[in-house]
Write a protein that holds these residues in place. Structure first.
Motif, PDB file in Angstrom:
ATOM      1  N   LEU A 105       0.828  -1.209   0.000  1.00 33.30           N
ATOM      2  CA  LEU A 105       0.000   0.000   0.000  1.00 33.30           C
ATOM      3  C   LEU A 105       0.861   1.256   0.000  1.00 33.30           C
ATOM      4  O   LEU A 105       0.518   2.249  -0.649  1.00 33.30           O
ATOM      5  N   LEU A 106       1.986   1.232   0.711  1.00 34.85           N
ATOM      6  CA  LEU A 106       2.882   2.389   0.690  1.00 34.85           C
ATOM      7  C   LEU A 106       3.463   2.599  -0.710  1.00 34.85           C
ATOM      8  O   LEU A 106       3.589   3.736  -1.183  1.00 34.85           O
ATOM      9  N   ILE A 107       3.812   1.510  -1.383  1.00 36.63           N
ATOM     10  CA  ILE A 107       4.315   1.620  -2.757  1.00 36.63           C
ATOM     11  C   ILE A 107       3.215   2.133  -3.675  1.00 36.63           C
ATOM     12  O   ILE A 107       3.455   3.006  -4.525  1.00 36.63           O
ATOM     13  N   LEU A 108       1.991   1.632  -3.497  1.00 37.60           N
ATOM     14  CA  LEU A 108       0.872   2.115  -4.307  1.00 37.60           C
ATOM     15  C   LEU A 108       0.643   3.610  -4.073  1.00 37.60           C
ATOM     16  O   LEU A 108       0.435   4.368  -5.024  1.00 37.60           O
ATOM     17  N   GLY A 109       0.701   4.042  -2.807  1.00 40.71           N
ATOM     18  CA  GLY A 109       0.563   5.469  -2.512  1.00 40.71           C
ATOM     19  C   GLY A 109       1.643   6.286  -3.195  1.00 40.71           C
ATOM     20  O   GLY A 109       1.384   7.384  -3.704  1.00 40.71           O
ATOM     21  N   ASP A 110       2.856   5.758  -3.234  1.00 45.57           N
ATOM     22  CA  ASP A 110       3.950   6.451  -3.909  1.00 45.57           C
ATOM     23  C   ASP A 110       3.687   6.541  -5.410  1.00 45.57           C
ATOM     24  O   ASP A 110       3.917   7.584  -6.028  1.00 45.57           O
ATOM     25  N   ARG A 111       3.209   5.461  -6.012  1.00 37.57           N
ATOM     26  CA  ARG A 111       2.914   5.466  -7.446  1.00 37.57           C
ATOM     27  C   ARG A 111       1.776   6.432  -7.771  1.00 37.57           C
ATOM     28  O   ARG A 111       1.811   7.114  -8.789  1.00 37.57           O
ATOM     29  N   VAL A 112       0.759   6.493  -6.919  1.00 38.86           N
ATOM     30  CA  VAL A 112      -0.345   7.428  -7.135  1.00 38.86           C
ATOM     31  C   VAL A 112       0.180   8.860  -7.050  1.00 38.86           C
ATOM     32  O   VAL A 112      -0.167   9.719  -7.867  1.00 38.86           O
ATOM     33  N   GLU A 113       1.045   9.127  -6.081  1.00 39.46           N
ATOM     34  CA  GLU A 113       1.625  10.466  -5.926  1.00 39.46           C
ATOM     35  C   GLU A 113       2.459  10.849  -7.147  1.00 39.46           C
ATOM     36  O   GLU A 113       2.358  11.955  -7.662  1.00 39.46           O
ATOM     37  N   SER A 114       3.296   9.917  -7.634  1.00 41.81           N
ATOM     38  CA  SER A 114       4.137  10.243  -8.784  1.00 41.81           C
ATOM     39  C   SER A 114       3.299  10.402 -10.054  1.00 41.81           C
ATOM     40  O   SER A 114       3.589  11.264 -10.877  1.00 41.81           O
ATOM     41  N   THR A 115       2.249   9.606 -10.204  1.00 44.06           N
ATOM     42  CA  THR A 115       1.371   9.759 -11.366  1.00 44.06           C
ATOM     43  C   THR A 115       0.688  11.119 -11.330  1.00 44.06           C
ATOM     44  O   THR A 115       0.586  11.806 -12.358  1.00 44.06           O
ATOM     45  N   GLY A 116       0.227  11.532 -10.154  1.00 44.87           N
ATOM     46  CA  GLY A 116      -0.376  12.858 -10.021  1.00 44.87           C
ATOM     47  C   GLY A 116       0.606  13.964 -10.365  1.00 44.87           C
ATOM     48  O   GLY A 116       0.242  14.961 -11.006  1.00 44.87           O
ATOM     49  N   ALA A 117       1.858  13.786  -9.974  1.00 47.62           N
ATOM     50  CA  ALA A 117       2.877  14.792 -10.290  1.00 47.62           C
ATOM     51  C   ALA A 117       3.118  14.850 -11.797  1.00 47.62           C
ATOM     52  O   ALA A 117       3.291  15.938 -12.360  1.00 47.62           O
ATOM     53  N   HIS A 118       3.121  13.691 -12.463  1.00 44.98           N
ATOM     54  CA  HIS A 118       3.298  13.679 -13.917  1.00 44.98           C
ATOM     55  C   HIS A 118       2.121  14.353 -14.614  1.00 44.98           C
ATOM     56  O   HIS A 118       2.310  15.118 -15.561  1.00 44.98           O
ATOM     57  N   VAL A 119       0.907  14.082 -14.145  1.00 43.07           N
ATOM     58  CA  VAL A 119      -0.276  14.695 -14.761  1.00 43.07           C
ATOM     59  C   VAL A 119      -0.254  16.206 -14.556  1.00 43.07           C
ATOM     60  O   VAL A 119      -0.519  16.975 -15.484  1.00 43.07           O
ATOM     61  N   ARG A 120       0.087  16.650 -13.336  1.00 44.63           N
ATOM     62  CA  ARG A 120       0.190  18.106 -13.089  1.00 44.63           C
ATOM     63  C   ARG A 120       1.265  18.717 -13.975  1.00 44.63           C
ATOM     64  O   ARG A 120       1.114  19.832 -14.462  1.00 44.63           O
ATOM     65  N   SER A 121       2.335  17.989 -14.203  1.00 44.28           N
ATOM     66  CA  SER A 121       3.411  18.491 -15.056  1.00 44.28           C
ATOM     67  C   SER A 121       2.930  18.673 -16.493  1.00 44.28           C
ATOM     68  O   SER A 121       3.317  19.634 -17.158  1.00 44.28           O
ATOM     69  N   LEU A 122       2.114  17.739 -16.984  1.00 42.80           N
ATOM     70  CA  LEU A 122       1.621  17.834 -18.356  1.00 42.80           C
ATOM     71  C   LEU A 122       0.807  19.108 -18.590  1.00 42.80           C
ATOM     72  O   LEU A 122       0.792  19.653 -19.679  1.00 42.80           O
ATOM     73  N   PHE A 123       0.112  19.559 -17.552  1.00 45.86           N
ATOM     74  CA  PHE A 123      -0.752  20.723 -17.699  1.00 45.86           C
ATOM     75  C   PHE A 123      -0.107  21.998 -17.147  1.00 45.86           C
ATOM     76  O   PHE A 123      -0.791  22.979 -16.905  1.00 45.86           O
ATOM     77  N   SER A 124       1.195  21.984 -16.956  1.00 47.88           N
ATOM     78  CA  SER A 124       1.890  23.180 -16.471  1.00 47.88           C
ATOM     79  C   SER A 124       2.566  23.888 -17.645  1.00 47.88           C
ATOM     80  O   SER A 124       2.596  23.376 -18.762  1.00 47.88           O
ATOM     81  N   ARG A 125       3.120  25.044 -17.386  1.00 50.67           N
ATOM     82  CA  ARG A 125       3.813  25.789 -18.443  1.00 50.67           C
ATOM     83  C   ARG A 125       5.099  25.098 -18.876  1.00 50.67           C
ATOM     84  O   ARG A 125       5.535  25.243 -20.003  1.00 50.67           O
ATOM     85  N   ARG A 126       5.734  24.398 -17.940  1.00 49.63           N
ATOM     86  CA  ARG A 126       6.997  23.710 -18.253  1.00 49.63           C
ATOM     87  C   ARG A 126       6.869  22.237 -17.881  1.00 49.63           C
ATOM     88  O   ARG A 126       7.296  21.824 -16.805  1.00 49.63           O
ATOM     89  N   PRO A 127       6.276  21.421 -18.767  1.00 56.49           N
ATOM     90  CA  PRO A 127       6.126  19.996 -18.437  1.00 56.49           C
ATOM     91  C   PRO A 127       7.484  19.303 -18.343  1.00 56.49           C
ATOM     92  O   PRO A 127       8.478  19.770 -18.897  1.00 56.49           O
ATOM     93  N   ASP A 128       7.499  18.182 -17.628  1.00 56.87           N
ATOM     94  CA  ASP A 128       8.722  17.390 -17.510  1.00 56.87           C
ATOM     95  C   ASP A 128       9.164  16.918 -18.888  1.00 56.87           C
ATOM     96  O   ASP A 128       8.350  16.673 -19.773  1.00 56.87           O
ATOM     97  N   ASP A 129      10.457  16.773 -19.050  1.00 56.11           N
ATOM     98  CA  ASP A 129      11.013  16.259 -20.291  1.00 56.11           C
ATOM     99  C   ASP A 129      11.628  14.894 -19.995  1.00 56.11           C
ATOM    100  O   ASP A 129      12.724  14.800 -19.435  1.00 56.11           O
ATOM    101  N   PRO A 130      10.927  13.802 -20.316  1.00 56.44           N
ATOM    102  CA  PRO A 130      11.423  12.485 -19.932  1.00 56.44           C
ATOM    103  C   PRO A 130      12.727  12.101 -20.607  1.00 56.44           C
ATOM    104  O   PRO A 130      13.464  11.269 -20.100  1.00 56.44           O
ATOM    105  N   VAL A 131      13.054  12.704 -21.744  1.00 52.59           N
ATOM    106  CA  VAL A 131      14.278  12.326 -22.448  1.00 52.59           C
ATOM    107  C   VAL A 131      15.491  12.891 -21.721  1.00 52.59           C
ATOM    108  O   VAL A 131      16.423  12.163 -21.371  1.00 52.59           O
ATOM    109  N   THR A 132      15.504  14.190 -21.461  1.00 46.15           N
ATOM    110  CA  THR A 132      16.689  14.786 -20.834  1.00 46.15           C
ATOM    111  C   THR A 132      16.733  14.550 -19.333  1.00 46.15           C
ATOM    112  O   THR A 132      17.808  14.396 -18.762  1.00 46.15           O
TER     113      THR A 132
END
Length: 191
Positions: A105-132
């Motif tokens: 459950l702690l790992i699942l909570g971590d994955r949910v948190e990181s997925t939320g961070a990725h989604v927030r990044s997609l809708f921000s002015r400077r999304p994450d760049d997975p390549v660099t």
């Protein structure tokens, strides 16, 4: 299972443990321990307490069910929040630290948190760049084949999963955004 005073099973003989486990008991001799002089009775440490006073505002903090109370001092920098916080609270409230569901459950909570961070990044002015940001480009100039296979690494068997775990969420997010865009475009064209 909460901690108990009973010790499960028979305690192995120290000589048998030394034969079986290399280096077992290396710190049994007090003179071999670096902190030994500080462990002597009568040395003034400067502490004005036996147990530190309880830090205030402990309500809502996660506490393992094995322990009677919250530790005297605890961190407050990253309070639990959202769905990931709810998942982590369930892990602490229902399962012992010695049980697999607690950690899953702690790992699942971590994955949910990181997925939320990725989604927030997609809708921000400077999304994450997975390549660099994943270091993939650095692999070209740092002997990529030799560093992966030439040093007796134990993770070689599951190394093929790394690209899926790093790039996979981005591909899934792109597919989801594309589908949502198509549905929105189709509905807008009908009007």
């Amino acid at each position: 299972m909460p901690y108990t005073a009973d010790k499960p099973g028979a305690i192995p003989d120290p000589d048998e443990l030394r034969r079986r486990i290399p280096g077992w008991g290396a710190d049994l001799d007090p003179s071999d321990r670096p902190a030994f002089p500080r462990e002597q009775p009568g040395i003034h440490t400067g502490a004005h307490w036996d147990i530190p006073e309880q830090q205030p505002h402990g309500a809502g903090r996660e506490r393992s069910i094995e322990h009677n109370r919250l530790t005297p001092v605890f961190g407050t920098a990253q309070p639990l929040h959202g769905v990931s916080g709810l998942i982590r609270r369930i892990a602490y409230a229902r399962f012992s630290e010695g049980q697999t569901p607690h950690w899953m459950l702690l790992i699942l909570g971590d994955r949910v948190e990181s997925t939320g961070a990725h989604v927030r990044s997609l809708f921000s002015r400077r999304p994450d760049d997975p390549v660099t940001q994943s270091g993939v480009l650095g692999e070209r100039s740092r002997h990529p084949i030799a560093s992966r296979f030439g040093r007796g690494r134990v993770d070689v068997r599951h190394m093929w999963l790394d690209p899926l775990l790093v790039v996979g969420p981005w591909v899934l997010a792109a597919v989801a955004v594309t589908r949502i865009g198509r549905v929105a475009f189709a509905r807008g064209g009908r009007r």
